[in-house]
Design a protein around this motif. Structure first.
Motif, mmCIF file in Angstrom:
data_model
loop_
_atom_site.group_PDB
_atom_site.id
_atom_site.type_symbol
_atom_site.label_atom_id
_atom_site.label_comp_id
_atom_site.label_asym_id
_atom_site.label_seq_id
_atom_site.Cartn_x
_atom_site.Cartn_y
_atom_site.Cartn_z
ATOM 1 N N LEU A 7 0.861 -1.173 0.000
ATOM 2 C CA LEU A 7 0.000 0.000 0.000
ATOM 3 C C LEU A 7 0.899 1.224 0.000
ATOM 4 O O LEU A 7 1.798 1.332 0.826
ATOM 5 C CB LEU A 7 -0.900 -0.015 1.244
ATOM 6 C CG LEU A 7 -2.042 0.983 1.273
ATOM 7 C CD1 LEU A 7 -2.985 0.771 0.089
ATOM 8 C CD2 LEU A 7 -2.827 0.856 2.574
ATOM 9 N N GLN A 8 0.675 2.120 -0.961
ATOM 10 C CA GLN A 8 1.498 3.327 -1.088
ATOM 11 C C GLN A 8 0.681 4.568 -0.794
ATOM 12 O O GLN A 8 -0.484 4.654 -1.183
ATOM 13 C CB GLN A 8 2.040 3.462 -2.516
ATOM 14 C CG GLN A 8 2.997 2.392 -2.928
ATOM 15 C CD GLN A 8 3.507 2.607 -4.354
ATOM 16 O OE1 GLN A 8 2.934 3.362 -5.129
ATOM 17 N NE2 GLN A 8 4.572 1.924 -4.691
ATOM 18 N N LYS A 9 1.330 5.528 -0.149
ATOM 19 C CA LYS A 9 0.700 6.818 0.084
ATOM 20 C C LYS A 9 0.769 7.604 -1.221
ATOM 21 O O LYS A 9 1.812 7.697 -1.844
ATOM 22 C CB LYS A 9 1.447 7.558 1.194
ATOM 23 C CG LYS A 9 0.823 8.856 1.584
ATOM 24 C CD LYS A 9 1.497 9.545 2.771
ATOM 25 C CE LYS A 9 2.795 8.959 3.169
ATOM 26 N NZ LYS A 9 3.535 9.583 4.211
ATOM 27 N N VAL A 10 -0.371 8.159 -1.668
ATOM 28 C CA VAL A 10 -0.426 8.961 -2.887
ATOM 29 C C VAL A 10 -0.419 10.440 -2.509
ATOM 30 O O VAL A 10 0.405 11.208 -2.992
ATOM 31 C CB VAL A 10 -1.678 8.618 -3.728
ATOM 32 C CG1 VAL A 10 -1.786 9.508 -4.959
ATOM 33 C CG2 VAL A 10 -1.666 7.149 -4.134
ATOM 34 N N ILE A 11 -1.341 10.824 -1.639
ATOM 35 C CA ILE A 11 -1.464 12.210 -1.182
ATOM 36 C C ILE A 11 -1.853 12.174 0.288
ATOM 37 O O ILE A 11 -2.741 11.409 0.681
ATOM 38 C CB ILE A 11 -2.569 12.972 -1.952
ATOM 39 C CG1 ILE A 11 -2.259 13.048 -3.448
ATOM 40 C CG2 ILE A 11 -2.753 14.386 -1.392
ATOM 41 C CD1 ILE A 11 -3.426 13.570 -4.286
ATOM 42 N N LEU A 12 -1.203 13.011 1.083
ATOM 43 C CA LEU A 12 -1.585 13.123 2.489
ATOM 44 C C LEU A 12 -1.860 14.595 2.788
ATOM 45 O O LEU A 12 -0.958 15.409 2.792
ATOM 46 C CB LEU A 12 -0.472 12.587 3.399
ATOM 47 C CG LEU A 12 -0.817 12.504 4.879
ATOM 48 C CD1 LEU A 12 -2.019 11.603 5.117
ATOM 49 C CD2 LEU A 12 0.382 12.001 5.661
ATOM 50 N N GLU A 13 -3.130 14.899 2.953
ATOM 51 C CA GLU A 13 -3.556 16.260 3.291
ATOM 52 C C GLU A 13 -4.244 16.224 4.652
ATOM 53 O O GLU A 13 -4.502 15.155 5.186
ATOM 54 C CB GLU A 13 -4.520 16.793 2.219
ATOM 55 C CG GLU A 13 -3.883 17.038 0.863
ATOM 56 C CD GLU A 13 -2.886 18.185 0.832
ATOM 57 O OE1 GLU A 13 -2.973 19.082 1.691
ATOM 58 O OE2 GLU A 13 -2.011 18.182 -0.048
ATOM 59 N N ASP A 14 -4.576 17.378 5.188
ATOM 60 C CA ASP A 14 -5.200 17.445 6.514
ATOM 61 C C ASP A 14 -6.484 16.636 6.604
ATOM 62 O O ASP A 14 -6.726 15.947 7.581
ATOM 63 C CB ASP A 14 -5.513 18.902 6.886
ATOM 64 C CG ASP A 14 -4.248 19.688 7.166
ATOM 65 O OD1 ASP A 14 -3.187 19.062 7.378
ATOM 66 O OD2 ASP A 14 -4.309 20.932 7.174
ATOM 67 N N LYS A 15 -7.320 16.722 5.574
ATOM 68 C CA LYS A 15 -8.642 16.082 5.626
ATOM 69 C C LYS A 15 -8.635 14.625 5.183
ATOM 70 O O LYS A 15 -9.442 13.833 5.648
ATOM 71 C CB LYS A 15 -9.629 16.853 4.739
ATOM 72 C CG LYS A 15 -9.790 18.300 5.118
ATOM 73 C CD LYS A 15 -10.979 18.486 5.977
ATOM 74 C CE LYS A 15 -11.173 19.977 6.210
ATOM 75 N NZ LYS A 15 -12.171 20.288 7.154
#
Length: 159
Positions: A7-15
């Motif tokens: 599993l890869q992180k694509v985008i990590l934003e606050d929400k």
């Protein structure tokens, strides 16, 4: 045939934390494959843009249920991104309002995804992956805290 996946992180934003599955030996995760497959397809350009705009909105505001259409079984988290299009589908696992696992998708030219070998393959991969993810969470190997899935860096799943 069993396939190994991470599993890869694509985008990590606050929400919202946006993640995608990457199969062993593949240079791109499933979401990147979807982007590459449809970004230059002129006949589906409007649908593709609608999906990208919807994902941008989800990342900014949250992965709320109203943005998706349930596609799987009653007890799984399988959804399709709900856009006005009847043709292009992007399948996801909506784990919560803050965590979305984006899979792959394609052109839906059958009444149900089950009638399309390509689409049902993407759906089955996500369903198998979710079962393994839930087991890893029950075992304490992986946990979801707000918008972050912890423990994925060293986790490999055999589908």
């Amino acid at each position: 045939m069993a396939k190994k996946a991470t599993l890869q992180k694509v985008i990590l934003e606050d929400k919202v934390g946006l993640y995608s599955i990457c199969f062993e030996g593949d240079a791109e995760n499933e979401y990147e494959k979807f982007l590459k497959k449809f970004k230059d397809n002129a006949s589906l350009n409007k649908d593709f843009r609608s999906i990208i705009i919807a994902l941008d909105r989800i990342v900014a505001n949250g992965a709320f249920e109203r943005n998706f259409r349930p596609e799987g079984k009653m007890n799984d988290h399988l959804v399709a991104l709900s856009i006005n299009s009847r043709r292009l589908r992007l399948y996801c696992l909506r784990m919560s309002d803050q965590v979305l696992i984006v899979g792959n998708g394609g052109i839906k030219n059958t009444k149900t995804y089950q009638e399309s070998e390509e689409l049902s393959g993407y759906v089955m991969d996500l369903q198998k992956f979710e079962t393994l993810l839930q087991q890893a969470m029950a075992d304490g190997v992986i946990s979801i805290e707000r918008n972050i899935i912890t423990g994925i860096e060293q986790a490999t799943f055999t589908l």
